[in-house]
Design an enzyme around this catalytic site. Structure first.
Site, PDB file in Angstrom:
ATOM      1  N   CYS A   1      51.376 -34.249   2.202  1.00  0.00           N
ATOM      2  CA  CYS A   1      51.504 -34.775   3.988  1.00  0.00           C
ATOM      3  C   CYS A   1      52.864 -35.464   4.084  1.00  0.00           C
ATOM      4  O   CYS A   1      53.036 -36.522   2.844  1.00  0.00           O
ATOM      5  CB  CYS A   1      50.890 -35.799   4.235  1.00  0.00           C
ATOM      6  SG  CYS A   1      48.490 -35.216   4.150  1.00  0.00           S
TER       7      CYS A   1
ATOM      8  N   ARG B   1      55.729 -31.041   1.892  1.00  0.00           N
ATOM      9  CA  ARG B   1      54.656 -31.872   1.403  1.00  0.00           C
ATOM     10  C   ARG B   1      53.371 -31.813   1.875  1.00  0.00           C
ATOM     11  O   ARG B   1      52.714 -32.157   1.458  1.00  0.00           O
ATOM     12  CB  ARG B   1      55.252 -33.386   2.199  1.00  0.00           C
ATOM     13  CG  ARG B   1      56.431 -34.124   1.626  1.00  0.00           C
ATOM     14  CD  ARG B   1      56.584 -35.080   1.981  1.00  0.00           C
ATOM     15  NE  ARG B   1      55.936 -36.041   2.008  1.00  0.00           N
ATOM     16  CZ  ARG B   1      56.151 -37.029   0.452  1.00  0.00           C
ATOM     17  NH1 ARG B   1      56.989 -37.368  -0.159  1.00  0.00           N
ATOM     18  NH2 ARG B   1      54.788 -37.867   0.113  1.00  0.00           N
TER      19      ARG B   1
ATOM     20  N   TRP C   1      48.793 -30.940   4.353  1.00  0.00           N
ATOM     21  CA  TRP C   1      48.374 -30.753   2.934  1.00  0.00           C
ATOM     22  C   TRP C   1      46.432 -31.632   2.635  1.00  0.00           C
ATOM     23  O   TRP C   1      46.525 -32.951   2.850  1.00  0.00           O
ATOM     24  CB  TRP C   1      49.311 -31.521   2.046  1.00  0.00           C
ATOM     25  CG  TRP C   1      48.876 -30.451   0.620  1.00  0.00           C
ATOM     26  CD1 TRP C   1      48.881 -29.114   0.336  1.00  0.00           C
ATOM     27  CD2 TRP C   1      48.000 -31.173  -0.640  1.00  0.00           C
ATOM     28  NE1 TRP C   1      48.232 -28.698  -0.944  1.00  0.00           N
ATOM     29  CE2 TRP C   1      47.558 -30.242  -1.475  1.00  0.00           C
ATOM     30  CE3 TRP C   1      47.393 -31.581  -0.671  1.00  0.00           C
ATOM     31  CZ2 TRP C   1      47.318 -30.067  -2.594  1.00  0.00           C
ATOM     32  CZ3 TRP C   1      46.348 -31.549  -1.748  1.00  0.00           C
ATOM     33  CH2 TRP C   1      45.844 -31.313  -2.632  1.00  0.00           C
TER      34      TRP C   1
ATOM     35  N   ASN D   1      48.784 -40.290   5.661  1.00  0.00           N
ATOM     36  CA  ASN D   1      49.714 -39.531   4.243  1.00  0.00           C
ATOM     37  C   ASN D   1      48.890 -40.383   2.720  1.00  0.00           C
ATOM     38  O   ASN D   1      49.220 -41.641   3.105  1.00  0.00           O
ATOM     39  CB  ASN D   1      50.971 -39.812   3.495  1.00  0.00           C
ATOM     40  CG  ASN D   1      51.556 -39.522   1.790  1.00  0.00           C
ATOM     41  OD1 ASN D   1      50.632 -38.458   1.988  1.00  0.00           O
ATOM     42  ND2 ASN D   1      52.188 -39.548   1.402  1.00  0.00           N
ATOM     43  N   GLY D   2      47.825 -39.702   2.204  1.00  0.00           N
ATOM     44  CA  GLY D   2      46.998 -40.602   1.068  1.00  0.00           C
ATOM     45  C   GLY D   2      45.772 -40.059   1.745  1.00  0.00           C
ATOM     46  O   GLY D   2      45.315 -39.628   2.371  1.00  0.00           O
TER      47      GLY D   2
ATOM     48  N   GLU E   1      56.233 -24.322 -19.822  1.00  0.00           N
ATOM     49  CA  GLU E   1      56.887 -24.927 -18.430  1.00  0.00           C
ATOM     50  C   GLU E   1      57.451 -23.680 -17.753  1.00  0.00           C
ATOM     51  O   GLU E   1      57.571 -23.040 -16.121  1.00  0.00           O
ATOM     52  CB  GLU E   1      58.174 -25.188 -18.399  1.00  0.00           C
ATOM     53  CG  GLU E   1      59.820 -25.987 -16.795  1.00  0.00           C
ATOM     54  CD  GLU E   1      58.294 -26.174 -16.162  1.00  0.00           C
ATOM     55  OE1 GLU E   1      57.285 -26.789 -16.282  1.00  0.00           O
ATOM     56  OE2 GLU E   1      58.876 -26.366 -15.052  1.00  0.00           O
TER      57      GLU E   1
ATOM     58  N   LYS F   1      56.036 -22.405 -14.197  1.00  0.00           N
ATOM     59  CA  LYS F   1      56.867 -21.710 -12.828  1.00  0.00           C
ATOM     60  C   LYS F   1      56.206 -20.322 -12.505  1.00  0.00           C
ATOM     61  O   LYS F   1      56.511 -20.418 -10.950  1.00  0.00           O
ATOM     62  CB  LYS F   1      58.447 -21.763 -13.556  1.00  0.00           C
ATOM     63  CG  LYS F   1      59.098 -22.045 -12.501  1.00  0.00           C
ATOM     64  CD  LYS F   1      59.635 -23.691 -12.600  1.00  0.00           C
ATOM     65  CE  LYS F   1      58.756 -24.555 -12.419  1.00  0.00           C
ATOM     66  NZ  LYS F   1      59.236 -25.717 -12.283  1.00  0.00           N
TER      67      LYS F   1
ATOM     68  N   GLU G   1      52.833 -20.860 -10.931  1.00  0.00           N
ATOM     69  CA  GLU G   1      52.442 -20.982  -9.486  1.00  0.00           C
ATOM     70  C   GLU G   1      52.572 -20.436  -8.382  1.00  0.00           C
ATOM     71  O   GLU G   1      53.174 -21.451  -6.962  1.00  0.00           O
ATOM     72  CB  GLU G   1      53.168 -22.657  -8.787  1.00  0.00           C
ATOM     73  CG  GLU G   1      54.808 -22.969  -9.173  1.00  0.00           C
ATOM     74  CD  GLU G   1      54.977 -24.410  -9.816  1.00  0.00           C
ATOM     75  OE1 GLU G   1      55.875 -24.923 -10.466  1.00  0.00           O
ATOM     76  OE2 GLU G   1      54.968 -25.649  -8.609  1.00  0.00           O
TER      77      GLU G   1
ATOM     78  N   HIS H   1      43.721 -17.124 -33.287  1.00  0.00           N
ATOM     79  CA  HIS H   1      42.112 -18.410 -33.229  1.00  0.00           C
ATOM     80  C   HIS H   1      41.766 -18.415 -31.824  1.00  0.00           C
ATOM     81  O   HIS H   1      40.561 -18.839 -31.229  1.00  0.00           O
ATOM     82  CB  HIS H   1      42.639 -19.186 -33.330  1.00  0.00           C
ATOM     83  CG  HIS H   1      43.153 -19.824 -33.896  1.00  0.00           C
ATOM     84  ND1 HIS H   1      42.572 -20.357 -35.556  1.00  0.00           N
ATOM     85  CD2 HIS H   1      44.734 -20.166 -34.449  1.00  0.00           C
ATOM     86  CE1 HIS H   1      43.003 -20.384 -36.340  1.00  0.00           C
ATOM     87  NE2 HIS H   1      44.865 -19.966 -36.255  1.00  0.00           N
TER      88      HIS H   1
ATOM     89  N   LYS I   1      54.679 -30.906  -2.929  1.00  0.00           N
ATOM     90  CA  LYS I   1      55.581 -30.892  -3.718  1.00  0.00           C
ATOM     91  C   LYS I   1      55.430 -31.964  -4.474  1.00  0.00           C
ATOM     92  O   LYS I   1      55.378 -32.696  -5.316  1.00  0.00           O
ATOM     93  CB  LYS I   1      57.023 -31.359  -3.002  1.00  0.00           C
ATOM     94  CG  LYS I   1      58.204 -31.785  -3.780  1.00  0.00           C
ATOM     95  CD  LYS I   1      58.729 -30.887  -4.185  1.00  0.00           C
ATOM     96  CE  LYS I   1      60.282 -30.853  -5.096  1.00  0.00           C
ATOM     97  NZ  LYS I   1      60.214 -30.652  -6.912  1.00  0.00           N
TER      98      LYS I   1
HETATM   99  O1  M6R Z   1      57.434 -35.856  -8.906  1.00  0.00           O
HETATM  100  P1  M6R Z   1      56.415 -35.117 -10.004  1.00  0.00           P
HETATM  101  O2  M6R Z   1      57.925 -35.470 -10.988  1.00  0.00           O
HETATM  102  O3  M6R Z   1      55.824 -36.811 -10.711  1.00  0.00           O
HETATM  103  O4  M6R Z   1      55.908 -33.802 -10.197  1.00  0.00           O
HETATM  104  C1  M6R Z   1      54.960 -33.635 -11.155  1.00  0.00           C
HETATM  105  C2  M6R Z   1      54.083 -32.278 -10.979  1.00  0.00           C
HETATM  106  O5  M6R Z   1      53.488 -32.609  -9.835  1.00  0.00           O
HETATM  107  C3  M6R Z   1      55.323 -31.151 -10.606  1.00  0.00           C
HETATM  108  O6  M6R Z   1      55.885 -31.242 -11.422  1.00  0.00           O
HETATM  109  C4  M6R Z   1      54.502 -30.104 -10.288  1.00  0.00           C
HETATM  110  O7  M6R Z   1      53.970 -29.781 -12.101  1.00  0.00           O
HETATM  111  C5  M6R Z   1      55.702 -29.364 -10.166  1.00  0.00           C
HETATM  112  N1  M6R Z   1      55.352 -28.180  -8.329  1.00  0.00           N
HETATM  113  C6  M6R Z   1      56.447 -27.984 -10.554  1.00  0.00           C
HETATM  114  O8  M6R Z   1      56.799 -26.806 -10.407  1.00  0.00           O
END
Ligand code: M6R
Length: 648
Positions: A2, A27, A115, A141-142, A521, A525, A528, A544, A643
């Protein structure tokens, strides 16, 4: 999660709110809304306040709520009221509904991009929410954790709820407590609710005034000679001001077009300092790139350079900013790293790097696990929290848990002044600049750079590496940006390859050691932003269980940069290939035997093995980007994600 923005000043508010919300769409983007104060002295005295206000078309999503006057439209801006317009979907729907804000006149307002947490994405659940007697409008927000209990109680008292949100309880509580003193009403709400909140509030009988308060969710105040702002994040107001204050936790702010006052929860006025944000506006714009993600991938050389070079002088790493002496560093007996998502993968890399360089044992936890597992830690453990936003709810809670247990916490953070930055004992800033795309790229790269610097500094303090080794490592660190640039020059090869696999159902990544951390990673990527199911495995684990998933044509990406593990990974690639997999190899120049097994190979420049993750991640980012692009997806705003995850 949000985004909140607010403006009160000498311009029409709605266009400024929409502009700010656009910068905050990362956000949350399932619905959006604005509330603009109508009538009163502030509005009528302002530039452009006399603009015609056409409000013929009432709809469920557009209504004027007032300070006790009969329901309906306030004409002429004299009777104080609040006009609220909300829309489901992306911000552009709200833009269209309001003629880019022009049809909602008034110089003081708040806006929100959502969100969804409580209640599905819909007009009725979107913000701003308001009290039934139409005196208060709120953006939030929260998460209000005890909202159900408050809702039940208020319902018994006669308040009626129209949405499924937790936020609406705040609107009704404010209404209940408001007897002409907004600060008092807000303070009473703070004592009544549990959870996290950043709130922007309008009281209909106080046109020209915005109230804001926060607990554990980010909110900033910006000031300029044209008016004052609130926002969840700096990019929302960067176009108008760089003079900002990160509202301290549990403080209330009152903004008028010319003044800003801060209060503590006991309603006493307190002084706060403003600082200048040095991000430029361009850094938060796409600058000719199709997506923020691609732009941010291309910004990695600069971001890594900005993070590394100020910390290296004459071949030595300077960690003075941590406020820890060489003796303090030497005393660190163990490191506990905590983070979420990509930042967690950085911690995985850090484990290999720090253990090899400084011979300090490193434990890595997901912040969401750490905070509840009642950890057993040695006395001289340094807790390191890694976070781009500095606001991730679980990471922040993990930090607080560690501090409560009496441990020193170091934050590796990108957003200056964020909660983690403020609450950590030491902060090591990554200088990535604003990162807008939900999928992190440049922040990730700078976090890697930060943990390298930490590992080297620690290794030196502990006497595990000598001056010559430190010089060799720092020299190579300074060369990394140029090596990343070289990978970017070859993006067409990756783009071509990605197009062949954009319709895959499953994609696997395998690696060992540091390459396993990079595989995690790469896989995150990809999934997502492309919505392709993907998993990463430590290659030794294949036998395994996982290998049973391999079938004809499935793409397996093998990352292999470490000499001692190279042959082993090649064997794993042979195993999956012989079961029908199509194999993409990612390795360093010189490892040409990769071509004996891989169907396609991507080479990255040679570097010291401990830094290889900084290079292998770049083709993996590009792979994810181009696969998602090939599927025609909204790369910067993947579904269901936001984000900054400021709720648990
Ligand atoms: O702001 P932060 O680094 O704490 O965020 C952590 C994760 O939410 C963030 O890295 C998320 O996994 C990304 N969308 C990955 O691309």
């Amino acid at each position: 999660m949000c985004g909140i923005v607010g403006f009160t000043g000498r311009h029409q508010a709605a266009p400024i709110l929409l502009d700010g919300l656009e910068k905050l769409e990362y956000r949350g983007y399932d619905s959006a809304g604005i509330a603009v104060a109508q009538g009163g002295a502030a509005a009528s005295g302002a530039e452009g306040a006399g603009a015609a206000s056409v409000r013929g078309a009432q709809s469920v999503s557009r209504q004027t709520v007032g300070a006790g006057q009969p329901k309906g439209v306030s004409e002429g801006g004299t009777e104080p009221s609040i006009e609220i317009v909300k829309a489901k979907g992306r911000l552009k729907v709200l833009r269209e509904m309001t003629d880019d804000g022009r049809s909602v006149p008034g110089t003081c307002g708040i806006g929100h991009t959502r969100w969804a947490t409580h209640g599905e994405p819909s007009v009725v659940n979107s913000h701003p929410h308001y009290a039934k007697n139409k005196r208060v409008a709120v953006v939030h927000n929260g998460i209000i954790e005890n909202y159900q209990e408050i809702r039940d109680r208020l319902t018994k008292e006669g308040f009626s709820f129209i949405s499924a949100t937790d936020t609406e309880t705040v609107a009704h509580l404010l209404d209940k407590y408001y007897a002409g003193n907004p600060i008092e009403a807000i303070s009473r709400v703070m004592f009544r609710v549990r959870g996290s909140y950043a709130l922007g509030i309008l009281f209909a009988d106080r046109p020209g005034e915005i109230y804001a308060v926060r607990k554990d969710s980010p909110l900033i105040v910006g000031r300029s000679d044209q008016g004052n702002f609130i926002a969840s994040d700096v990019p929302a107001i960067l176009r108008y001001t760089r003079d900002v204050c990160f509202i301290p936790n549990l403080e209330i702010v009152k903004l008028t077009d010319r003044e800003i006052h801060f209060y503590n929860v006991d309603q006493e006025e307190v002084e706060e300092t403003f600082s200048q944000v040095n991000w430029d506006t361009e850094a938060a714009e796409k600058g000719g790139f199709a997506h923020f993600m691609l732009k941010e991938i291309y910004e990695q050389p600069k971001a890594v350079r900005d993070t590394v070079s100020p910390r290296i002088s004459e071949g030595h790493v300077n960690l003075e900013e941590l406020g820890m002496s060489q003796e303090d560093l030497a005393k660190v007996s163990r490191i506990q790293m905590v983070a979420c998502g990509s930042a967690y993968h950085v911690c995985m890399t850090a484990k290999y790097m720090v253990e090899q360089t400084a011979r300090v044992p490193v434990d890595v936890d997901l912040a969401s696990e750490f905070r509840y597992r009642n950890p057993v830690m040695e006395k001289d453990t340094l807790v390191v929290v890694v976070s781009q936003s500095g606001e991730t709810a679980d990471s922040l809670a993990a930090l607080r848990e560690a501090k409560k247990l009496g441990y020193r916490v170091l934050g590796i953070v990108n957003v200056v002044g964020s909660s983690i930055a403020r609450e950590a004992d030491s902060v090591f800033y990554t200088w990535a600049g604003p990162e807008i795309s939900v999928a992190t790229t440049k922040a990730y790269s700078t976090q890697l750079a930060a943990v390298y610097l930490l590992a080297i500094g620690l290794g030196r303090a502990k006497g595990m590496i000598d001056g010559a080794a430190e010089e060799e490592m720092t020299a190579e660190l300074l060369r990394l940006p140029e090596k990343i640039e070289r990978i970017l020059e070859e993006k067409e090869r990756i783009q071509w390859f990605a197009n062949k696999f954009s319709h895959s159902k499953d994609i696997f990544f395998i690696g060992r050691g540091l390459d396993y951390a990079s595989s995690l990673e790469g896989s995150l990527k990809l999934k997502e932003i492309s919505y392709i199911h993907s998993e990463a495995y430590a290659a030794g684990e294949l036998k395994h269980g996982t290998i049973s998933l391999i079938e004809d044509g499935i793409l397996v990406v093998g990352v292999a940069t470490q000499k001692s593990l190279f042959e082993k990974l090649i064997s794993n690639m042979v195993e999956v290939k012989s079961r029908g997999a199509y194999v993409l190899g990612v390795t360093s120049y010189g490892n040409y035997s990769m071509e004996d097994v891989a169907n396609y190979t991507i080479y990255v420049p040679k570097t010291m093995e401990c830094f290889a993750a900084s290079l292998t991640v770049v083709p993996l980012q590009l792979l994810a980007y181009y696969v998602a692009l090939g599927k025609g997806l909204d790369v910067d705003k993947p579904r269901n994600l936001a984000k900054s995850v400021t709720v648990e």
